[in-house]
Design a protein around this motif. Structure first.
Motif, PDB file in Angstrom:
ATOM      1  N   VAL A  11      39.672 111.406   1.176  1.00  0.00           N
ATOM      2  CA  VAL A  11      40.965 112.826   0.604  1.00  0.00           C
ATOM      3  C   VAL A  11      40.933 113.038  -0.655  1.00  0.00           C
ATOM      4  N   CYS A  12      41.117 111.849  -1.451  1.00  0.00           N
ATOM      5  CA  CYS A  12      42.232 111.400  -2.410  1.00  0.00           C
ATOM      6  C   CYS A  12      41.141 111.854  -3.877  1.00  0.00           C
ATOM      7  N   LYS A  14      40.059 115.570  -3.655  1.00  0.00           N
ATOM      8  CA  LYS A  14      40.316 116.696  -4.095  1.00  0.00           C
ATOM      9  C   LYS A  14      41.750 116.600  -4.946  1.00  0.00           C
ATOM     10  N   TYR A  15      41.797 115.996  -5.430  1.00  0.00           N
ATOM     11  CA  TYR A  15      43.298 116.009  -6.363  1.00  0.00           C
ATOM     12  C   TYR A  15      42.851 115.652  -8.034  1.00  0.00           C
ATOM     13  N   ARG A  17      41.533 116.225 -11.599  1.00  0.00           N
ATOM     14  CA  ARG A  17      41.040 117.218 -12.007  1.00  0.00           C
ATOM     15  C   ARG A  17      40.010 116.736 -13.183  1.00  0.00           C
ATOM     16  N   GLN A  36      31.086 115.542  -5.260  1.00  0.00           N
ATOM     17  CA  GLN A  36      31.122 116.290  -4.289  1.00  0.00           C
ATOM     18  C   GLN A  36      32.287 115.774  -3.435  1.00  0.00           C
ATOM     19  N   ALA A  37      32.680 114.638  -4.111  1.00  0.00           N
ATOM     20  CA  ALA A  37      34.136 114.154  -3.363  1.00  0.00           C
ATOM     21  C   ALA A  37      35.305 114.874  -4.341  1.00  0.00           C
ATOM     22  N   CYS A  38      34.931 115.655  -4.894  1.00  0.00           N
ATOM     23  CA  CYS A  38      36.143 116.065  -6.063  1.00  0.00           C
ATOM     24  C   CYS A  38      35.632 117.211  -6.256  1.00  0.00           C
ATOM     25  N   PRO A  39      35.331 117.894  -5.651  1.00  0.00           N
ATOM     26  CA  PRO A  39      35.487 119.755  -5.977  1.00  0.00           C
ATOM     27  C   PRO A  39      36.502 120.329  -6.629  1.00  0.00           C
ATOM     28  N   ASN A  40      36.683 119.642  -6.834  1.00  0.00           N
ATOM     29  CA  ASN A  40      38.650 120.655  -8.132  1.00  0.00           C
ATOM     30  C   ASN A  40      38.062 119.719  -9.469  1.00  0.00           C
TER      31      ASN A  40
END
Length: 107
Positions: A11-12, A14-15, A17, A36-40
């Motif tokens: 889940v890393c 998502k952090y 940017r 896709q693993a980094c949507p933000n």
């Protein structure tokens, strides 16, 4: 980094940017999986991306990036020969006024 981000249960991403993938040697489908693993992600750089094969191809990587990353504010695809569809890039510039995009045209 690819193996770590795309590992099930991780889940890393998502952090993250800001992501620089300059000179990356990945198939387009692998880039999609990472994003896709980094949507933000708000800032994405894919400078000097060149891909000449058919394996792992994505129909329209530029559209896929925009779909996957709804919070994207800056996109840098300078010197990337893969993004050679000038019409698609010009349409993107015209329709996404909120997006800062850096691109170079290959002659």
């Amino acid at each position: 980094m690819y193996k770590h981000l795309t590992k099930p249960g991780t889940v890393c991403g998502k952090y993250i940017r800001k992501l620089n993938m300059d000179g990356v040697l990945l198939w387009p489908i692998c880039i999609v999986k990472m994003l896709q693993a980094c949507p933000n992600i708000q800032e994405l750089s894919i400078i000097d991306y060149q891909y000449y094969g058919g394996k792992g191809d994505v129909r329209d990587l530029l559209s896929e990036i925009l779909h996957i990353l709804p919070n994207l504010q800056k996109l840098d695809i300078r010197y990337s020969r893969y993004f050679k569809n000038r019409n698609a890039i010009e349409k993107l510039i015209e329709t996404r006024k909120d997006l800062e995009i850096r691109v170079t045209w290959q002659m």
